[in-house]
Design a protein around this motif. Structure first.
Motif, short mmCIF file in Angstrom:
data_model
loop_
_atom_site.label_atom_id
_atom_site.label_comp_id
_atom_site.label_asym_id
_atom_site.label_seq_id
_atom_site.Cartn_x
_atom_site.Cartn_y
_atom_site.Cartn_z
N LYS A 1 51.07 -9.19 -17.95
CA LYS A 1 51.33 -10.61 -17.76
C LYS A 1 50.58 -11.53 -18.71
CE LYS A 1 52.13 -11.03 -12.80
NZ LYS A 1 51.66 -11.72 -11.61
N LEU A 2 49.36 -11.10 -19.09
CA LEU A 2 48.49 -12.02 -19.82
C LEU A 2 48.41 -11.64 -21.28
CD1 LEU A 2 45.67 -12.17 -17.12
CD2 LEU A 2 47.33 -13.96 -17.61
N GLN B 1 53.68 -15.63 -18.03
CA GLN B 1 52.80 -16.23 -17.02
C GLN B 1 52.61 -17.69 -17.45
OE1 GLN B 1 51.28 -17.56 -14.64
NE2 GLN B 1 49.86 -15.97 -13.91
N ASN C 1 44.93 -23.49 -9.61
CA ASN C 1 46.01 -23.62 -8.64
C ASN C 1 45.68 -24.80 -7.71
OD1 ASN C 1 47.50 -21.48 -9.64
ND2 ASN C 1 46.43 -19.96 -8.38
N TYR D 1 36.20 -22.24 -5.22
CA TYR D 1 37.25 -21.70 -6.09
C TYR D 1 37.02 -22.14 -7.53
CZ TYR D 1 42.06 -21.61 -8.02
OH TYR D 1 43.17 -21.44 -8.81
N ARG D 2 36.65 -21.21 -8.38
CA ARG D 2 36.38 -21.44 -9.81
C ARG D 2 35.32 -22.52 -10.06
NH1 ARG D 2 39.39 -17.63 -9.80
NH2 ARG D 2 40.98 -17.16 -11.38
N GLY E 1 37.47 -15.06 -10.63
CA GLY E 1 38.16 -14.43 -9.51
C GLY E 1 39.48 -13.83 -9.94
N ARG F 1 47.33 -6.98 -15.57
CA ARG F 1 46.88 -8.06 -16.47
C ARG F 1 47.50 -7.91 -17.85
NH1 ARG F 1 42.34 -11.16 -14.62
NH2 ARG F 1 42.22 -12.00 -16.72
N GLY G 1 43.24 -17.69 -20.87
CA GLY G 1 43.61 -17.28 -19.51
C GLY G 1 44.29 -18.43 -18.80
N SER G 2 44.10 -18.51 -17.49
CA SER G 2 44.71 -19.61 -16.73
C SER G 2 44.25 -20.93 -17.31
CB SER G 2 44.28 -19.56 -15.27
OG SER G 2 44.69 -18.36 -14.67
N GLY H 1 51.32 -21.78 -11.82
CA GLY H 1 52.28 -21.07 -12.69
C GLY H 1 53.70 -21.22 -12.17
N LEU I 1 51.04 -20.08 -16.39
CA LEU I 1 49.73 -20.72 -16.21
C LEU I 1 48.90 -20.65 -17.50
CD1 LEU I 1 48.14 -22.03 -13.96
CD2 LEU I 1 47.38 -19.78 -13.21
N1 EPU Z 1 54.31 -17.34 -10.68
C1 EPU Z 1 55.54 -17.79 -11.10
N2 EPU Z 1 55.70 -18.03 -12.44
C2 EPU Z 1 54.71 -17.86 -13.34
C3 EPU Z 1 53.44 -17.43 -12.90
C4 EPU Z 1 53.27 -17.16 -11.56
O1 EPU Z 1 56.46 -17.94 -10.33
O2 EPU Z 1 54.96 -18.09 -14.52
C5 EPU Z 1 54.14 -16.99 -9.26
C6 EPU Z 1 54.06 -15.48 -9.07
O3 EPU Z 1 55.31 -14.91 -8.94
C7 EPU Z 1 53.23 -15.35 -7.82
C8 EPU Z 1 52.29 -16.53 -7.89
O4 EPU Z 1 52.89 -17.46 -8.79
O5 EPU Z 1 54.04 -15.48 -6.68
C9 EPU Z 1 50.89 -16.17 -8.32
O6 EPU Z 1 50.92 -15.57 -9.60
P1 EPU Z 1 49.76 -14.56 -10.11
O7 EPU Z 1 49.55 -13.49 -9.10
O8 EPU Z 1 50.07 -14.17 -11.49
O9 EPU Z 1 48.44 -15.39 -10.05
P2 EPU Z 1 48.07 -16.89 -10.40
O10 EPU Z 1 47.85 -17.63 -9.12
O11 EPU Z 1 49.06 -17.46 -11.34
C10 EPU Z 1 45.50 -16.43 -10.33
C11 EPU Z 1 44.31 -16.64 -11.20
C12 EPU Z 1 44.26 -15.61 -12.32
C13 EPU Z 1 44.22 -14.23 -11.68
C14 EPU Z 1 45.45 -14.05 -10.79
C15 EPU Z 1 45.44 -12.76 -10.04
C16 EPU Z 1 43.83 -19.02 -11.08
C17 EPU Z 1 43.78 -20.31 -11.81
N3 EPU Z 1 44.30 -17.98 -11.75
O12 EPU Z 1 46.67 -16.69 -11.13
O13 EPU Z 1 43.07 -15.81 -13.04
O14 EPU Z 1 44.19 -13.20 -12.66
O15 EPU Z 1 45.49 -15.11 -9.80
O16 EPU Z 1 44.47 -12.82 -9.04
O17 EPU Z 1 43.43 -18.96 -9.91
C18 EPU Z 1 42.10 -16.87 -14.94
O18 EPU Z 1 41.40 -17.50 -14.16
O19 EPU Z 1 42.02 -17.04 -16.19
C19 EPU Z 1 43.08 -15.93 -14.42
C20 EPU Z 1 43.91 -15.27 -15.21
#
Ligand code: EPU
Length: 330
Positions: free
Chosen positions: A218-219, A289, A234, A158-159, A124, A215, A229-230, A267, A291
């Motif tokens: 950040k990644l 990032q 979450n 979710y995942r 996702g 991507r 990746g993550s 994250g 995560l």
């Molecule tokens: N955030 C922080 N600090 C960080 C990272 C994130 O404050 O170091 C905050 C961001 O500012 C934002 C929120 O956390 O408000 C969410 O961050 P982001 O949009 O980067 O998404 P994420 O929840 O950290 C999830 C998925 C990713 C996917 C992104 C975008 C999971 C475990 N991970 O990350 O999936 O690309 O959303 O949809 O759900 C993966 O599964 O490998 C992956 C990269």
């Protein structure tokens, strides 16, 4: 012994007793009939973008799908159904959809891995999930028995899916059928996707480009710096706990799950716990990032586990929240 180095995006060296690929359903059936799965433990691996090898050596057979092909099996004025081999590279499939004008997977651009794993993991990103477009998953088990799972039978969350259950390790994905839209149907309300698109007219190609750009900023690219990746999922927490945290941290981001549960970004928790960009030996928490854990070069699985444990402990100590790995520890 067979080196698994090129079969995990973390770039960790590990050895396997055997590595076998199946290119067709018949070939897998012959392997099963020939007793391959009775020889030693087995594990079906995709592109290795969500695994962590914690041991230097596995007396196992690693099995990999090399079933290719993208075939249209049904089509009307509004939708198309495509049956895709589990060994197809996920992002190549996304690119094909974008080129052909099929809507539904563009938000999932640039996710590493293969089509089989997309259905196991329910990948996702940016408000879209694989389960939203999956129709069915064709499988074969270690005894050569075939079974087709309708999407409603896959236990998607979710995942997660039933294919991740321990008792499903003997089931391998052959094909996944997806249903895509032939008319525009965008999901742009997640994070900064709409902002990334600016004021331009929204097209499939532009959405794919915007997702790729976000991507890539950040990644870390696994070809440059090993990662999966993550690293954590979450966490979903009670709304009452979220409200308590919000009193101390008014900026805490969240996504509503239902009336009583809230998902918070791991994250953000990790960054607040002071881990973003921090290094521990040959591994680190990614600086853009939090995560994502990265291999700075020559790391072992044990190095990654040590860092992950330290991060988990600090997040639990600071927020009272357990974060669980998304990555599959082997
Ligand atoms: N955030 C922080 N600090 C960080 C990272 C994130 O404050 O170091 C905050 C961001 O500012 C934002 C929120 O956390 O408000 C969410 O961050 P982001 O949009 O980067 O998404 P994420 O929840 O950290 C999830 C998925 C990713 C996917 C992104 C975008 C999971 C475990 N991970 O990350 O999936 O690309 O959303 O949809 O759900 C993966 O599964 O490998 C992956 C990269």
């Amino acid at each position: 012994m067979y080196s698994l180095l090129s079969h995990n995006t973390f770039g960790i060296e590990a050895q396997a007793a055997r590595f076998v690929e199946y290119h067709s359903e018949d070939e897998l059936k012959r392997m099963a009939a020939g007793g391959l799965f009775k020889e030693r433990p087995y594990f079906c691996i995709g592109a290795g973008s969500n695994v962590l090898f914690t041991r230097p050596c596995y007396d196992w057979t690693f099995l990999h799908s090399a079933i290719r092909g993208v075939e249209v099996t049904r089509e009307d004025a509004d939708h198309v159904e495509v049956r895709v081999g589990s060994g197809e590279v996920w992002d190549e499939f996304v690119q094909t959809c974008v080129i052909r004008g099929w809507y539904g997977v563009e938000n999932l651009s640039l996710i590493p891995g293969e089509v089989g794993a997309s259905a196991v993991q329910n990948i996702g990103a940016y408000g879209a999930e694989a389960k939203d477009v999956i129709v069915s998953v064709e499988t074969m088990d270690v005894d050569g028995r075939r079974r087709v799972y309708d999407v409603s039978e896959c236990g998607y969350g979710y995942r997660t899916s039933i294919f991740k259950r321990a008792d499903m390790k003997n089931v391998f994905v052959l094909y996944v059928t997806f249903r895509l839209d032939k008319h525009p149907h965008f999901k742009l309300d997640y994070g900064n996707l709409r902002q990334e698109l600016g004021g331009e007219e929204v097209t499939l190609v532009r959405v794919r480009r915007a997702v790729i750009d976000i991507r890539q900023r950040k990644l870390p690219d696994p070809a440059v710096q090993g990662n999966a990746g993550s690293f954590f999922v979450n966490p979903v927490i009670p709304r009452t706990l979220y409200e308590e945290l919000q009193a101390s941290y008014p900026q805490i981001p969240h996504y509503d799950v239902d009336d009583v549960r809230v998902k918070v970004p791991a994250g953000w928790l990790i960054e607040q716990a002071g881990w973003k960009g921090r290094r521990m030996g040959p591994v680190a928490v990614h600086d853009k990032q939090a995560l994502v854990l990265v291999n700075l070069g020559g790391a072992t699985g044990a190095d990654v586990v040590r860092l992950a444990d330290a991060v988990r402990q600090d997040v639990a100590g600071k927020f009272g929240i357990e974060i669980r790995p998304e990555v599959n520890f082997l």
